[in-house]
Design a protein around this motif. Sequence first.
Motif, PDB file in Angstrom:
ATOM      1  N   TYR A   1      -2.094   7.282   0.276  1.00 30.44           N
ATOM      2  CA  TYR A   1      -2.597   8.620   0.595  1.00 30.44           C
ATOM      3  C   TYR A   1      -3.639   8.646   1.708  1.00 30.44           C
ATOM      4  O   TYR A   1      -3.835   9.674   2.343  1.00 30.44           O
ATOM      5  N   ARG A   2      -4.322   7.532   1.952  1.00 28.60           N
ATOM      6  CA  ARG A   2      -5.391   7.543   2.948  1.00 28.60           C
ATOM      7  C   ARG A   2      -4.904   7.905   4.354  1.00 28.60           C
ATOM      8  O   ARG A   2      -5.570   8.682   5.057  1.00 28.60           O
ATOM      9  N   PRO A   3      -3.778   7.373   4.831  1.00 26.40           N
ATOM     10  CA  PRO A   3      -3.306   7.793   6.158  1.00 26.40           C
ATOM     11  C   PRO A   3      -3.068   9.300   6.265  1.00 26.40           C
ATOM     12  O   PRO A   3      -3.360   9.910   7.299  1.00 26.40           O
ATOM     13  N   ASP A   4      -2.530   9.878   5.186  1.00 23.67           N
ATOM     14  CA  ASP A   4      -2.310  11.332   5.198  1.00 23.67           C
ATOM     15  C   ASP A   4      -3.625  12.080   5.280  1.00 23.67           C
ATOM     16  O   ASP A   4      -3.759  13.073   6.028  1.00 23.67           O
ATOM     17  N   ILE A   5      -4.616  11.638   4.518  1.00 18.98           N
ATOM     18  CA  ILE A   5      -5.915  12.308   4.523  1.00 18.98           C
ATOM     19  C   ILE A   5      -6.552  12.206   5.909  1.00 18.98           C
ATOM     20  O   ILE A   5      -7.108  13.177   6.435  1.00 18.98           O
ATOM     21  N   LYS A   6      -6.449  11.024   6.532  1.00 19.75           N
ATOM     22  CA  LYS A   6      -7.008  10.841   7.867  1.00 19.75           C
ATOM     23  C   LYS A   6      -6.304  11.754   8.879  1.00 19.75           C
ATOM     24  O   LYS A   6      -6.947  12.344   9.761  1.00 19.75           O
TER      25      LYS A   6
ATOM     26  N   LEU B   1     -11.090   4.261   5.474  1.00 18.07           N
ATOM     27  CA  LEU B   1     -10.233   3.190   5.962  1.00 18.07           C
ATOM     28  C   LEU B   1      -8.810   3.383   5.462  1.00 18.07           C
ATOM     29  O   LEU B   1      -8.592   3.932   4.381  1.00 18.07           O
ATOM     30  N   GLU B   2      -7.852   2.951   6.248  1.00 16.18           N
ATOM     31  CA  GLU B   2      -6.458   3.086   5.825  1.00 16.18           C
ATOM     32  C   GLU B   2      -6.148   2.143   4.663  1.00 16.18           C
ATOM     33  O   GLU B   2      -5.302   2.445   3.823  1.00 16.18           O
TER      34      GLU B   2
ATOM     35  N   LEU C   1     -14.547  -3.897  -2.078  1.00 17.10           N
ATOM     36  CA  LEU C   1     -15.868  -3.652  -2.669  1.00 17.10           C
ATOM     37  C   LEU C   1     -15.874  -2.419  -3.563  1.00 17.10           C
ATOM     38  O   LEU C   1     -16.719  -2.269  -4.439  1.00 17.10           O
ATOM     39  N   PHE C   2     -14.930  -1.512  -3.282  1.00 17.94           N
ATOM     40  CA  PHE C   2     -14.877  -0.273  -4.071  1.00 17.94           C
ATOM     41  C   PHE C   2     -13.547  -0.155  -4.801  1.00 17.94           C
ATOM     42  O   PHE C   2     -13.014   0.939  -4.967  1.00 17.94           O
ATOM     43  N   LYS C   3     -13.024  -1.287  -5.245  1.00 20.43           N
ATOM     44  CA  LYS C   3     -11.706  -1.267  -5.876  1.00 20.43           C
ATOM     45  C   LYS C   3     -11.690  -0.494  -7.180  1.00 20.43           C
ATOM     46  O   LYS C   3     -10.639  -0.043  -7.634  1.00 20.43           O
ATOM     47  N   ASN C   4     -12.848  -0.333  -7.819  1.00 23.62           N
ATOM     48  CA  ASN C   4     -12.907   0.394  -9.095  1.00 23.62           C
ATOM     49  C   ASN C   4     -13.173   1.891  -8.893  1.00 23.62           C
ATOM     50  O   ASN C   4     -13.183   2.655  -9.846  1.00 23.62           O
ATOM     51  N   VAL C   5     -13.440   2.274  -7.635  1.00 23.84           N
ATOM     52  CA  VAL C   5     -13.643   3.701  -7.350  1.00 23.84           C
ATOM     53  C   VAL C   5     -12.284   4.320  -7.028  1.00 23.84           C
ATOM     54  O   VAL C   5     -11.601   3.883  -6.113  1.00 23.84           O
ATOM     55  N   ARG C   6     -11.911   5.355  -7.793  1.00 21.66           N
ATOM     56  CA  ARG C   6     -10.542   5.924  -7.675  1.00 21.66           C
ATOM     57  C   ARG C   6     -10.520   7.258  -6.924  1.00 21.66           C
ATOM     58  O   ARG C   6      -9.891   8.216  -7.357  1.00 21.66           O
ATOM     59  N   LEU C   7     -11.259   7.322  -5.794  1.00 20.34           N
ATOM     60  CA  LEU C   7     -11.147   8.548  -5.007  1.00 20.34           C
ATOM     61  C   LEU C   7      -9.769   8.733  -4.413  1.00 20.34           C
ATOM     62  O   LEU C   7      -9.223   9.811  -4.339  1.00 20.34           O
ATOM     63  N   PHE C   8      -9.202   7.586  -3.932  1.00 21.70           N
ATOM     64  CA  PHE C   8      -7.847   7.593  -3.373  1.00 21.70           C
ATOM     65  C   PHE C   8      -7.055   6.496  -4.053  1.00 21.70           C
ATOM     66  O   PHE C   8      -7.577   5.434  -4.374  1.00 21.70           O
ATOM     67  N   LYS C   9      -5.781   6.736  -4.218  1.00 20.55           N
ATOM     68  CA  LYS C   9      -4.934   5.718  -4.827  1.00 20.55           C
ATOM     69  C   LYS C   9      -4.455   4.728  -3.789  1.00 20.55           C
ATOM     70  O   LYS C   9      -4.289   5.062  -2.651  1.00 20.55           O
TER      71      LYS C   9
END
Length: 340
Positions: A53-58, A326-327, A332-340
Amino acid sequence: MFRFADPNFLYLLIILPFVVALYLYSNYRRRQNIRKYGDPTLLKHLMPTISKYRPDIKFWLIFAALTLVILMLARPQFGSKMETVKRSGVEAVIALDISNSMLAEDVTPSRLDKAKKLISRLVDTFNNDKVGLIVFAGDAFTQLPITSDYVSAKMFLETINPSLITTQGTDIGAAIRLAMKSFTPQEGVGRAIIVITDGENHEGGAVEAAKEAAEKGMQVFVLGIGSPDGSPIPSERGSNDYRRDKDGNVIVTRLNEQMCQEIAKAGNGMYIRVDNSNSAEKILNNEIAKLSKADVESQVYTEFDEQFQALAWLILILLIVEMLILERKNPLFKNVRLFK
């Protein structure tokens, strides 16, 4: 009051759907290429840092920033207040004959087209004046109420044709009486009723209406358009066929100069013959310039404030957020689930 100071830049918005289509096509091609390497589900487990999903958000952040850039280029503005502005000018109501006889081509390109061009050039000479537009044939109605918005006046002028009035004939008296009711109640301003017609008045009462207008301080100018020798009426524009009476004879329409002169005289104005030159326009301009001018009041928005600063801040924020995302997934933030 909201406006764009440079609205031509808004045409750039047309490119946005193509940008979206190109991005969607690129995604489609990328998925097709991934399937060539193996099962997408298996590849997902082999590439755990790849985000779906990150590329789409960017992309959508960049898309939003691009949209705001275009809007910023168009310079959005807000008018902070409305003021009553006084300008020295006159008021003119133009009554245009749009009966079928105005399609005759004894003036180039036709009586009606010549009249519309004359009106357009007349409006171009107005500065602080107000203008209204009435069309008439067997009946009369207001096409444009009296206004200082010359852009609207020319826009409404372009739409005029004989089909606007189904009742055929030429009722000049009705047009003059309607024009008398069209002026503002302001006192001390010069008022002109400009009738453009071929003078074939079929209803009567035009001279009486012009005399009544003169008694109320309005001058009636009559612009006679056409030829006294007469001309046939095309059945439709660009046609070589002509309108005929019930006996099959070609109908010939003639400029009735005597009627036009009588109306102008009763209205304390002037009769002006319109031919293929611009002499009628010059004479009319000179006569209108002689009218007494008064302070014409109009409501306008003032102190338009530029709003591009707010858009510039939004664009900057969107670009910063896009850079921070970042794409690939950050370990470091693997447990943060803002984006899948």
